[in-house]
Design a protein around this motif. Structure first.
Motif, mmCIF file in Angstrom:
data_model
loop_
_atom_site.group_PDB
_atom_site.id
_atom_site.type_symbol
_atom_site.label_atom_id
_atom_site.label_comp_id
_atom_site.label_asym_id
_atom_site.label_seq_id
_atom_site.Cartn_x
_atom_site.Cartn_y
_atom_site.Cartn_z
ATOM 1 N N ALA A 317 0.833 -1.203 0.000
ATOM 2 C CA ALA A 317 0.000 0.000 0.000
ATOM 3 C C ALA A 317 0.867 1.253 0.000
ATOM 4 O O ALA A 317 1.796 1.394 0.797
ATOM 5 C CB ALA A 317 -0.921 -0.005 1.206
ATOM 6 N N VAL A 318 0.554 2.166 -0.912
ATOM 7 C CA VAL A 318 1.294 3.421 -1.050
ATOM 8 C C VAL A 318 0.335 4.587 -0.876
ATOM 9 O O VAL A 318 -0.745 4.620 -1.481
ATOM 10 C CB VAL A 318 1.992 3.509 -2.418
ATOM 11 C CG1 VAL A 318 2.606 4.892 -2.620
ATOM 12 C CG2 VAL A 318 3.052 2.429 -2.551
ATOM 13 N N SER A 319 0.721 5.528 -0.037
ATOM 14 C CA SER A 319 -0.038 6.767 0.120
ATOM 15 C C SER A 319 0.594 7.850 -0.746
ATOM 16 O O SER A 319 1.806 8.075 -0.672
ATOM 17 C CB SER A 319 -0.054 7.198 1.586
ATOM 18 O OG SER A 319 -0.720 8.446 1.724
ATOM 19 N N ILE A 320 -0.231 8.484 -1.582
ATOM 20 C CA ILE A 320 0.241 9.546 -2.473
ATOM 21 C C ILE A 320 -0.545 10.814 -2.141
ATOM 22 O O ILE A 320 -1.779 10.825 -2.229
ATOM 23 C CB ILE A 320 0.049 9.163 -3.944
ATOM 24 C CG1 ILE A 320 0.889 7.922 -4.279
ATOM 25 C CG2 ILE A 320 0.411 10.318 -4.871
ATOM 26 C CD1 ILE A 320 0.666 7.374 -5.671
ATOM 27 N N PRO A 321 0.118 11.887 -1.725
ATOM 28 C CA PRO A 321 -0.603 13.110 -1.347
ATOM 29 C C PRO A 321 -1.287 13.766 -2.537
ATOM 30 O O PRO A 321 -0.893 13.560 -3.698
ATOM 31 C CB PRO A 321 0.494 14.004 -0.763
ATOM 32 C CG PRO A 321 1.756 13.513 -1.398
ATOM 33 C CD PRO A 321 1.579 12.034 -1.587
ATOM 34 N N LEU A 322 -2.309 14.568 -2.255
ATOM 35 C CA LEU A 322 -3.058 15.223 -3.325
ATOM 36 C C LEU A 322 -2.175 16.153 -4.147
ATOM 37 O O LEU A 322 -2.427 16.362 -5.341
ATOM 38 C CB LEU A 322 -4.244 15.999 -2.743
ATOM 39 C CG LEU A 322 -5.411 15.154 -2.220
ATOM 40 C CD1 LEU A 322 -6.545 16.056 -1.749
ATOM 41 C CD2 LEU A 322 -5.922 14.183 -3.281
ATOM 42 N N SER A 323 -1.140 16.707 -3.531
ATOM 43 C CA SER A 323 -0.245 17.591 -4.281
ATOM 44 C C SER A 323 0.486 16.853 -5.397
ATOM 45 O O SER A 323 0.893 17.463 -6.399
ATOM 46 C CB SER A 323 0.778 18.227 -3.329
ATOM 47 O OG SER A 323 1.560 17.218 -2.683
ATOM 48 N N GLU A 324 0.639 15.530 -5.252
ATOM 49 C CA GLU A 324 1.251 14.711 -6.300
ATOM 50 C C GLU A 324 0.211 14.211 -7.299
ATOM 51 O O GLU A 324 0.536 13.924 -8.450
ATOM 52 C CB GLU A 324 1.967 13.512 -5.678
ATOM 53 C CG GLU A 324 3.223 13.865 -4.924
ATOM 54 C CD GLU A 324 4.376 14.235 -5.861
ATOM 55 O OE1 GLU A 324 4.569 13.540 -6.869
ATOM 56 O OE2 GLU A 324 5.065 15.237 -5.583
ATOM 57 N N ARG A 325 -1.017 14.105 -6.852
ATOM 58 C CA ARG A 325 -2.098 13.618 -7.719
ATOM 59 C C ARG A 325 -2.636 14.728 -8.624
ATOM 60 O O ARG A 325 -3.075 14.472 -9.752
ATOM 61 C CB ARG A 325 -3.237 13.062 -6.861
ATOM 62 C CG ARG A 325 -2.854 11.842 -6.030
ATOM 63 C CD ARG A 325 -4.020 11.388 -5.160
ATOM 64 N NE ARG A 325 -3.681 10.223 -4.353
ATOM 65 C CZ ARG A 325 -3.691 8.969 -4.781
ATOM 66 N NH1 ARG A 325 -4.026 8.715 -6.033
ATOM 67 N NH2 ARG A 325 -3.381 7.966 -3.970
ATOM 68 N N LEU A 326 -2.646 15.941 -8.116
ATOM 69 C CA LEU A 326 -3.203 17.089 -8.836
ATOM 70 C C LEU A 326 -2.094 18.122 -9.002
ATOM 71 O O LEU A 326 -1.759 18.842 -8.062
ATOM 72 C CB LEU A 326 -4.374 17.693 -8.053
ATOM 73 C CG LEU A 326 -5.517 16.736 -7.694
ATOM 74 C CD1 LEU A 326 -6.503 17.412 -6.748
ATOM 75 C CD2 LEU A 326 -6.224 16.236 -8.950
ATOM 76 N N PHE A 327 -1.507 18.193 -10.197
ATOM 77 C CA PHE A 327 -0.379 19.089 -10.436
ATOM 78 C C PHE A 327 -0.636 20.020 -11.612
ATOM 79 O O PHE A 327 0.287 20.524 -12.248
ATOM 80 C CB PHE A 327 0.908 18.286 -10.647
ATOM 81 C CG PHE A 327 0.796 17.150 -11.639
ATOM 82 C CD1 PHE A 327 0.969 17.362 -13.005
ATOM 83 C CD2 PHE A 327 0.506 15.863 -11.203
ATOM 84 C CE1 PHE A 327 0.866 16.319 -13.900
ATOM 85 C CE2 PHE A 327 0.409 14.809 -12.098
ATOM 86 C CZ PHE A 327 0.585 15.033 -13.450
ATOM 87 N N GLY A 328 -1.939 20.250 -11.905
ATOM 88 C CA GLY A 328 -2.304 21.158 -12.988
ATOM 89 C C GLY A 328 -2.721 20.461 -14.260
ATOM 90 O O GLY A 328 -3.100 21.117 -15.246
ATOM 91 N N GLN A 329 -2.692 19.125 -14.272
ATOM 92 C CA GLN A 329 -3.100 18.382 -15.462
ATOM 93 C C GLN A 329 -4.626 18.251 -15.529
ATOM 94 O O GLN A 329 -5.326 18.348 -14.512
ATOM 95 C CB GLN A 329 -2.449 16.995 -15.482
ATOM 96 C CG GLN A 329 -3.182 15.881 -14.748
ATOM 97 C CD GLN A 329 -3.018 15.876 -13.247
ATOM 98 O OE1 GLN A 329 -2.804 16.907 -12.626
ATOM 99 N NE2 GLN A 329 -3.122 14.693 -12.650
ATOM 100 N N GLY A 330 -5.132 18.037 -16.721
ATOM 101 C CA GLY A 330 -6.564 17.833 -16.904
ATOM 102 C C GLY A 330 -6.847 17.183 -18.240
ATOM 103 O O GLY A 330 -5.921 16.824 -18.981
ATOM 104 N N ALA A 331 -8.126 17.031 -18.550
ATOM 105 C CA ALA A 331 -8.506 16.355 -19.798
ATOM 106 C C ALA A 331 -9.809 16.912 -20.341
ATOM 107 O O ALA A 331 -10.729 17.250 -19.571
ATOM 108 C CB ALA A 331 -8.643 14.853 -19.572
ATOM 109 N N THR A 332 -9.868 16.986 -21.653
ATOM 110 C CA THR A 332 -11.109 17.285 -22.375
ATOM 111 C C THR A 332 -11.317 16.162 -23.381
ATOM 112 O O THR A 332 -10.409 15.837 -24.151
ATOM 113 C CB THR A 332 -11.026 18.629 -23.109
ATOM 114 O OG1 THR A 332 -10.859 19.679 -22.148
ATOM 115 C CG2 THR A 332 -12.293 18.884 -23.915
#
Length: 345
Positions: A317-332
């Motif tokens: 099990a690995v914990s990944i903080p939201l700052s690593e999950r959300l770094f300005g990327q997105g999708a359309t």
């Protein structure tokens, strides 16, 4: 005498013309026995499940075809869903939702078809759609950092563009947890095969023969290919016969990947794949169990470490903080022309 000869010649000409017309007609209309002729007993049906082409197509029409069983995701913050120009468009730029638990960070937006489609006992079912993808803010090879929960040791892993943000078509059998995906991003696309654990699907209790835990679950990216701006046709074809089953992944009509023995991880089979992610068990051949599938579509990320904090593998099990999950990327993503082609024998 001259008139008689002219009449004979005219009669001959008429007969000749009749023969030419008859032969030409036969050449045009006679059935041709070639490679496209259906084998005896084969039936083929094509259903356009949704092409968003109805005049005045609205969210109410969409909800007759599609449901959001895992919630609205990013649409709860800003509902960007639209149906202009006879297609479905959804956007989350940048991503703003995240979760450090199980697979729930992956689902930025997902909709599931309200109809299930049968997999013939002998034959195939092929799901296809067109996808146009834009994934701004993704970074080539971006390394995601976190920590192993039990030991506290650091975790760091580079990611593919489509893992950071992807526009996705899913084909899912919730009764077994077996899933097939196309992830399309700004400049790449990849085929993924996965068996979701029962802790996610709720398909069976622990101890049931149908329960999916550490030994049976897996998530593996089969192959990544370059893509280009614009719309692309993605297809997933499930094949089944008394002797076995397989799945084909097609991109713009070209075969990209073929997997036999669906349900058994690729590394267990000794089949080359991207290396993301190694399995934990032997899996299970599902040829006789995947009897129907539903269609999914949406916006995803796939940044976690497998097995995604599953309780049967606490050491991984690995914990990944939201700052690593959300770094300005997105999708359309723009979706169109969901079709189901079924061939039965």
């Amino acid at each position: 005498m001259i008139r008689f000869n002219v009449n004979i010649r005219a009669a001959h000409l008429a007969v000749l013309m009749a023969i030419v017309v008859s032969v030409s007609t036969a050449l045009v209309w006679a059935p041709v026995a070639d490679a496209t002729t259906k084998p005896p007993g084969q039936t083929t049906t094509v259903e356009v499940y949704d092409d968003f082409g109805m005049s005045g197509y609205s969210l109410a029409n969409y909800q007759q075809k599609w449901s959001n069983p895992y919630g609205p995701g990013e649409m709860a913050l800003s509902d960007t869903r639209s149906f202009a120009k006879g297609s479905f468009k959804v956007s989350a730029v940048p991503f703003r939702t995240g979760a450090d638990f199980s697979v729930f960070d992956h689902l930025k937006y997902i909709a599931i078809s309200n109809k299930a489609f049968q997999v013939p006992a002998t034959g195939s079912v092929e799901i296809s759609s067109t996808i146009k993808a834009s994934t701004p803010g993704t970074q080539p090879g971006r390394v995601i950092h976190g920590n192993y929960v039990m030991s506290g040791a650091p975790y760091a892993q580079p990611t593919l563009e489509g893992q950071q943000a992807g526009v996705v078509m899913n084909v899912i059998d919730f009764s077994t947890g077996q899933l097939f995906d196309w992830f399309v991003s700004g400049s790449t696309a990849f085929a993924l095969i996965e068996r979701l654990p029962s802790s996610v699907t709720g398909n069976a209790p622990e101890g049931s023969p149908d329960y999916v835990g550490r030994e049976k679950m897996y998530t593996q990216i089969i192959k990544q290919i370059p893509s280009s701006p614009g719309a692309h046709t993605v297809s997933i074809r499930i094949n089944r016969s008394p002797s076995g089953g397989s799945v084909d992944y097609l991109f713009d009509g070209k075969l990209v990947a073929h997997v036999d023995s669906v349900g058994i991880p690729l590394d267990v089979q000794g089949v080359p794949y991207s290396g993301i992610y190694p399995s934990l068990g032997a899996g299970e051949d599902l040829v006789g169990k995947v009897n129907s599938v539903v269609i999914g579509h949406g916006l995803f990320s796939l940044l976690d470490a497998f097995p995604f904090q599953h309780p049967e593998a606490p050491e991984l099990a690995v914990s990944i903080p939201l700052s690593e999950r959300l770094f300005g990327q997105g999708a359309t993503g723009t979706f169109d022309d969901f079709r189901v082609k079924t061939i039965g024998r």
